[in-house]
Design a protein around this motif. Structure first.
Motif, PDB file in Angstrom:
ATOM      1  N   ASN A  17       0.815  -1.205   0.000  1.00 26.87           N
ATOM      2  CA  ASN A  17       0.000   0.000   0.000  1.00 26.87           C
ATOM      3  C   ASN A  17       0.854   1.264   0.000  1.00 26.87           C
ATOM      4  OD1 ASN A  17      -2.424   1.333  -0.065  1.00 26.87           O
ATOM      5  ND2 ASN A  17      -2.695   1.297   2.147  1.00 26.87           N
ATOM      6  N   ALA A  18       2.000   1.240   0.634  1.00 32.77           N
ATOM      7  CA  ALA A  18       2.869   2.418   0.674  1.00 32.77           C
ATOM      8  C   ALA A  18       3.401   2.672  -0.725  1.00 32.77           C
ATOM      9  CB  ALA A  18       4.018   2.178   1.645  1.00 32.77           C
ATOM     10  N   GLY A  19       3.217   3.864  -1.192  1.00 34.08           N
ATOM     11  CA  GLY A  19       3.686   4.213  -2.521  1.00 34.08           C
ATOM     12  C   GLY A  19       2.850   3.612  -3.633  1.00 34.08           C
ATOM     13  N   ALA A  20       1.619   3.221  -3.319  1.00 32.18           N
ATOM     14  CA  ALA A  20       0.735   2.649  -4.330  1.00 32.18           C
ATOM     15  C   ALA A  20       0.428   3.684  -5.403  1.00 32.18           C
ATOM     16  CB  ALA A  20      -0.555   2.172  -3.667  1.00 32.18           C
ATOM     17  N   GLN A  21       0.234   3.197  -6.597  1.00 27.92           N
ATOM     18  CA  GLN A  21      -0.118   4.065  -7.728  1.00 27.92           C
ATOM     19  C   GLN A  21      -1.642   4.207  -7.791  1.00 27.92           C
ATOM     20  OE1 GLN A  21       2.251   5.224 -10.393  1.00 27.92           O
ATOM     21  NE2 GLN A  21       3.590   4.908  -8.667  1.00 27.92           N
ATOM     22  N   LEU A  22      -2.096   5.234  -8.495  1.00 28.90           N
ATOM     23  CA  LEU A  22      -3.530   5.425  -8.666  1.00 28.90           C
ATOM     24  C   LEU A  22      -4.088   4.378  -9.625  1.00 28.90           C
ATOM     25  CD1 LEU A  22      -3.712   9.306  -9.042  1.00 28.90           C
ATOM     26  CD2 LEU A  22      -4.440   7.941  -7.086  1.00 28.90           C
ATOM     27  N   PRO A  23      -5.259   3.837  -9.313  1.00 29.64           N
ATOM     28  CA  PRO A  23      -5.884   2.884 -10.226  1.00 29.64           C
ATOM     29  C   PRO A  23      -6.423   3.609 -11.464  1.00 29.64           C
ATOM     30  CG  PRO A  23      -7.342   3.355  -8.390  1.00 29.64           C
ATOM     31  CD  PRO A  23      -6.039   4.059  -8.106  1.00 29.64           C
ATOM     32  N   SER A  24      -6.613   2.865 -12.529  1.00 27.66           N
ATOM     33  CA  SER A  24      -7.144   3.420 -13.771  1.00 27.66           C
ATOM     34  C   SER A  24      -8.663   3.292 -13.793  1.00 27.66           C
ATOM     35  CB  SER A  24      -6.540   2.694 -14.977  1.00 27.66           C
ATOM     36  OG  SER A  24      -7.080   3.227 -16.173  1.00 27.66           O
ATOM     37  N   VAL A  25      -9.342   4.419 -13.627  1.00 23.53           N
ATOM     38  CA  VAL A  25     -10.797   4.473 -13.677  1.00 23.53           C
ATOM     39  C   VAL A  25     -11.162   5.628 -14.606  1.00 23.53           C
ATOM     40  CG1 VAL A  25     -12.920   4.829 -12.337  1.00 23.53           C
ATOM     41  CG2 VAL A  25     -10.996   3.596 -11.315  1.00 23.53           C
ATOM     42  N   SER A  26     -12.120   5.409 -15.465  1.00 23.51           N
ATOM     43  CA  SER A  26     -12.547   6.442 -16.402  1.00 23.51           C
ATOM     44  C   SER A  26     -13.662   7.279 -15.770  1.00 23.51           C
ATOM     45  CB  SER A  26     -13.047   5.782 -17.692  1.00 23.51           C
ATOM     46  OG  SER A  26     -13.364   6.766 -18.642  1.00 23.51           O
ATOM     47  N   LEU A  27     -13.372   8.564 -15.563  1.00 27.70           N
ATOM     48  CA  LEU A  27     -14.349   9.497 -14.999  1.00 27.70           C
ATOM     49  C   LEU A  27     -14.554  10.651 -15.966  1.00 27.70           C
ATOM     50  CD1 LEU A  27     -13.051   9.861 -11.310  1.00 27.70           C
ATOM     51  CD2 LEU A  27     -14.748   8.252 -12.194  1.00 27.70           C
ATOM     52  N   LYS A  28     -15.567  11.458 -15.702  1.00 32.51           N
ATOM     53  CA  LYS A  28     -15.776  12.693 -16.453  1.00 32.51           C
ATOM     54  C   LYS A  28     -15.427  13.853 -15.535  1.00 32.51           C
ATOM     55  CE  LYS A  28     -18.434  11.127 -20.053  1.00 32.51           C
ATOM     56  NZ  LYS A  28     -17.750  10.881 -21.258  1.00 32.51           N
ATOM     57  N   ASP A  29     -14.905  14.937 -16.143  1.00 29.89           N
ATOM     58  CA  ASP A  29     -14.713  16.135 -15.336  1.00 29.89           C
ATOM     59  C   ASP A  29     -16.030  16.914 -15.350  1.00 29.89           C
ATOM     60  OD1 ASP A  29     -14.819  17.706 -17.657  1.00 29.89           O
ATOM     61  OD2 ASP A  29     -12.691  18.198 -17.626  1.00 29.89           O
ATOM     62  N   ILE A  30     -16.060  18.023 -14.659  1.00 26.27           N
ATOM     63  CA  ILE A  30     -17.298  18.784 -14.498  1.00 26.27           C
ATOM     64  C   ILE A  30     -17.820  19.351 -15.833  1.00 26.27           C
ATOM     65  CG2 ILE A  30     -16.280  21.034 -13.971  1.00 26.27           C
ATOM     66  CD1 ILE A  30     -18.327  21.118 -11.590  1.00 26.27           C
TER      67      ILE A  30
END
Length: 161
Positions: A17-30
């Motif tokens: 968990n230490a230094g974990a990378q961000l997962p790839s999830v597709s979101l929309k911005d505002i």
């Protein structure tokens, strides 16, 4: 023996968990643009991800408190903040008016199905992450009490020194 094995598993999980990378999830911005969360960055500088909802009073207090000094934070550290709304689809139309009403200068992402939140194992909001310039998650905090934003700023300062 079981205790040693459980301890070893726990230590291993913490190290992962230490230094974990961000997962790839597709979101929309505002504004409706698609964003891959694994690609979030700030040109090699740290950035903050703050999970919130329109109905969450502590979330709104935290984002408003940061907004008061955000320009100074940016000048001093170059930090950027991504505010991620977990409002469900039926309430998503309340996000932009809230952001505009508070004049929050953040990049706002919409996570109506809580996919990004779930991928990070987040249970409660407000939830704040700091990601270093290499994309590693280096700090996590949930909840908000007045003045807690100063701890976030101190962590960011440590990363840019």
């Amino acid at each position: 023996m079981k205790r040693i094995l459980l301890f070893a598993i726990a230590v291993f999980a913490l190290c992962l968990n230490a230094g974990a990378q961000l997962p790839s999830v597709s979101l929309k911005d505002i504004n409706g643009k698609t964003v891959d969360t694994a690609q979030l960055s700030n040109d090699g500088r740290p950035f903050i991800i703050s999970f919130f909802a329109t109905w969450c009073k502590p979330c709104n207090r935290e984002l408003s408190a940061i907004a008061e000094d955000y320009e100074d934070w940016q000048e001093e550290t170059g930090v950027k903040l991504f505010a991620v709304s977990i409002d469900q689809a039926q309430n998503i139309n309340k996000v932009k008016p809230l952001v505009d009403n508070h004049d929050w200068p953040y990049d706002v992402l919409l996570d109506p199905n809580s996919d990004f939140k779930r991928a990070l194992g987040i249970q409660m909001i407000p939830y704040t992450l700091i990601v270093d310039g290499k994309g590693n998650i280096v700090y996590k905090h949930n909840g908000y009490t007045e003045g807690a934003e100063q701890e976030v700023l101190e962590k960011v300062r440590e990363l840019v020194e």
